[in-house]
Design a protein around this motif. Structure first.
Motif, PDB file in Angstrom:
ATOM      1  N   TYR A  47       0.835  -1.211   0.000  1.00 58.77           N
ATOM      2  CA  TYR A  47       0.000   0.000   0.000  1.00 58.77           C
ATOM      3  C   TYR A  47       0.869   1.261   0.000  1.00 58.77           C
ATOM      4  CZ  TYR A  47      -4.009  -2.989   0.530  1.00 58.77           C
ATOM      5  OH  TYR A  47      -4.983  -3.935   0.292  1.00 58.77           O
ATOM      6  N   LEU A 119      -6.004   8.200   3.321  1.00 62.02           N
ATOM      7  CA  LEU A 119      -6.586   7.308   2.326  1.00 62.02           C
ATOM      8  C   LEU A 119      -8.011   7.720   1.983  1.00 62.02           C
ATOM      9  CD1 LEU A 119      -5.303   3.821   3.594  1.00 62.02           C
ATOM     10  CD2 LEU A 119      -4.306   5.313   1.848  1.00 62.02           C
ATOM     11  N   ALA A 123      -9.347   8.633  -1.737  1.00 64.80           N
ATOM     12  CA  ALA A 123     -10.462   7.891  -2.339  1.00 64.80           C
ATOM     13  C   ALA A 123     -11.543   8.827  -2.868  1.00 64.80           C
ATOM     14  CB  ALA A 123     -11.045   6.918  -1.313  1.00 64.80           C
ATOM     15  N   SER A 128      -5.385   6.300  -5.305  1.00 68.82           N
ATOM     16  CA  SER A 128      -5.157   5.120  -4.487  1.00 68.82           C
ATOM     17  C   SER A 128      -3.668   4.900  -4.278  1.00 68.82           C
ATOM     18  CB  SER A 128      -5.760   3.881  -5.176  1.00 68.82           C
ATOM     19  OG  SER A 128      -5.422   2.688  -4.510  1.00 68.82           O
ATOM     20  N   ARG A 168      -4.763  -4.499 -10.957  1.00 69.36           N
ATOM     21  CA  ARG A 168      -5.198  -3.816  -9.734  1.00 69.36           C
ATOM     22  C   ARG A 168      -5.855  -4.790  -8.750  1.00 69.36           C
ATOM     23  NH1 ARG A 168      -8.384  -0.527 -11.923  1.00 69.36           N
ATOM     24  NH2 ARG A 168      -6.918   1.205 -12.246  1.00 69.36           N
ATOM     25  N   GLU A 169      -5.277  -4.909  -7.554  1.00 63.53           N
ATOM     26  CA  GLU A 169      -5.808  -5.755  -6.480  1.00 63.53           C
ATOM     27  C   GLU A 169      -6.072  -7.185  -6.947  1.00 63.53           C
ATOM     28  OE1 GLU A 169      -8.282  -3.856  -3.396  1.00 63.53           O
ATOM     29  OE2 GLU A 169      -8.566  -2.218  -4.848  1.00 63.53           O
TER      30      GLU A 169
END
Length: 527
Positions: A47, A119, A123, A128, A168-169
């Motif tokens: 992160y 964060l 957002a 991000s 992404r993720e």
């Protein structure tokens, strides 16, 4: 029982908890203020969060501060996003804000307690930190004026977005052997330095009039220092599936027993290009096409500075320099307001720590430039301002031995005063340690942090490496010179080299430097 190696420890940590799963712990630590598990601190990187050094920290302050990297997809920020980043810097990061060579933004002085608020602010404007670091695909670099450049070969913004969506993720690719850096280039100036990306796709218009993409693999500047291998051409529609296959092969076959030999380039080197291509074609079902190689723009000519016309009628781009990438929160706030005031679409960050203002109306261009100058932003940079890079340095990085960012400002100011009319591109990189965060091995003058001994005194300074260059097959890394300088000697040394160069007929400053140091007794590629 034998202790774990670094590689064994990190691989175990990733097996026990995926890096993407640590976000719940981040919020828990922020709320409870309990001691943070050191293994979770390693996972925080997924992160964009790193512990920072205590160099500038008061002795009485026991807080653990962090560097936070924001992943700016496509390098693009609208006016509101730029302003929010500026406000985060002012409110939570002591006015720190740096632009990176992967089109990201970094803050310092972030506390774990403030991170949920940070964060949350990100957002709200669609920004991000997920995948900004860690053993994952990093931010995908692309040309800052792609889509609005009249001279571009192809608009690849949709491809960059599709690759971002793929990775992404995505837990299929959240545990790679090491970081994985991708570039997609539609620019006629080849500005993303495809030669040193793990994987790069470069738009090429062939003699038949069709645009295809050159594929290059295995480039790098750190422990995997090598120029990427061109392995063939593919169709536009094949880029995303091929990129997925490369990531899968790297995930499954890359080394995990040695962190210093775990990049994609190490796998290409171990297998050989022929086997890598064979495995890639088998996995992807895509056959790489063969065409003659093309000529690439020399590295010093790859910038996008000053005013240029946009494909949008009666609109321009304005390429601006940020020396060493240090822009600061207050300047980001002002920039956001300036963009809004003059109706500019936004900015795109570059892979050389600079930015380009995109789509400002022709009538507003000169007034906007005047306003930029008034707040200390450089729209028409000198050759020294345009391409002087600097890593995080001693102030915040735990690996650095020398300070960099302020030195970059001092060096540029010194050279501007000494050579106000010098107009040949000069690339300079100032690094706080021997690593390659600010790309010292591909520039004319690379300074890598080192401790010097002068008599009984130990000084913070640099080793000098010279003559790096990117230009497709003509690319080369810097060579060692054996020269060591203290920090205050960097600018005078560059001055002396430029004055000596002015007395020669050598074509190109980088060529002059390589010739000058070629007679040294131990010339070899810088390591």
């Amino acid at each position: 029982m034998a202790s774990e190696t670094k590689a064994e420890r990190i691989e175990r940590i990733k097996r026990e908890k995926d890096g993407l799963a640590v976000i719940a712990d981040v919020y828990r630590y922020a709320q409870t203020k309990e001691a943070i598990d050191p293994e979770d601190i390693d996972r925080f990187k997924w992160y964009g969060l790193y512990t920072q050094s205590k160099t500038l920290q008061d002795e009485s302050d026991e807080t653990q501060y962090y560097m936070l990297r924001v992943k700016v997809a496509g390098g693009y920020l609208n006016a509101k996003q730029a302003a929010v980043l500026g406000q985060i810097s002012v409110d939570f990061a002591r006015n720190s804000a740096d632009l990176t060579t992967r089109q990201d933004v970094q803050f310092h002085w972030i506390t774990i307690e403030d991170l949920p608020d940070v964060l949350g602010h990100l957002a709200l404007v669609g920004l991000s930190v997920v995948g900004a670091s860690g053993d994952v695909p990093r931010n995908i670099v692309c040309c800052p004026i792609n889509g609005i450049d009249a001279d571009q070969i192809d608009d690849v913004r949709d491809i960059v977005a599709a690759l971002n969506d793929l990775y992404r993720e995505n837990r299929e690719f959240s545990n790679l052997p090491r970081k994985f850096k991708i570039g997609v280039n539609g620019c006629s100036k080849h500005c993303i330095s495809h030669e040193v990306q793990d994987l790069a796709f470069t738009a090429v218009k062939h003699a038949d009039g069709k645009v295809r993409f050159s594929v290059s693999v295995g480039g790098g500047q750190a422990s995997n220092r090598r120029i990427a291998d061109h392995i063939g051409y593919i169709e536009r529609s094949e880029i995303v599936p091929l990129a997925e296959s490369v990531a899968r092969i790297y995930r499954d076959e890359g080394r995990r027993d040695n962190r210093s030999k775990a990049r994609l380039g190490h796998l290409v080197e171990a297998w050989g290009v022929e086997r890598f291509v064979e495995e890639l074609e088998k996995d992807s079902g895509i056959t790489l096409q063969r065409f003659d190689h093309i000529a690439f723009t020399p590295y010093p000519r790859r910038g996008h500075f000053g005013v240029a016309p946009s494909v949008k009628k009666a609109h321009n781009t304005i390429g601006c320099a940020v020396i060493g990438g240090r822009i600061g929160g207050e300047k980001l706030l002002k920039l956001g307001r300036i963009l809004e005031l003059y109706g500019a679409e936004g900015i795109t960050l570059t892979s050389s720590q600079n930015f380009v203002i995109v789509n400002v109306h022709s009538d507003a261009t000169e007034p906007l430039i005047d306003t930029l100058k008034a707040v200390g932003i450089i729209p028409y940079p000198s050759v020294f301002e345009a391409r002087t890079l600097a890593c995080t340095g001693l102030d915040f990085c735990k690996f650095a031995v020398s300070e960099t960012k302020e030195l970059a400002y001092d060096v540029v100011g010194y050279l501007n005063a000494k050579f106000p009319d010098f107009d040949e591109p000069v690339s300079i990189s100032i690094n706080g340690c021997p690593n390659s965060c600010a790309h010292p091995h591909i520039v004319d003058l690379g300074f890598t942090g080192a401790v010097l001994k002068r008599g009984d005194e130990r000084l913070k300074g640099f080793d000098l490496i010279v003559g790096g260059h990117l230009e497709g097959e003509k690319s080369r890394f810097s060579i060692k010179t054996g020269v060591k300088v203290a920090s205050e000697e960097v600018a005078p040394l560059i001055e002396s080299l430029i004055r000596e160069y002015d007395t020669t007929t050598n074509l190109g400053f980088g060529n002059f430097l390589r010739e000058k140091y070629a007679d040294e007794s131990t010339i070899s590629p810088a390591s």
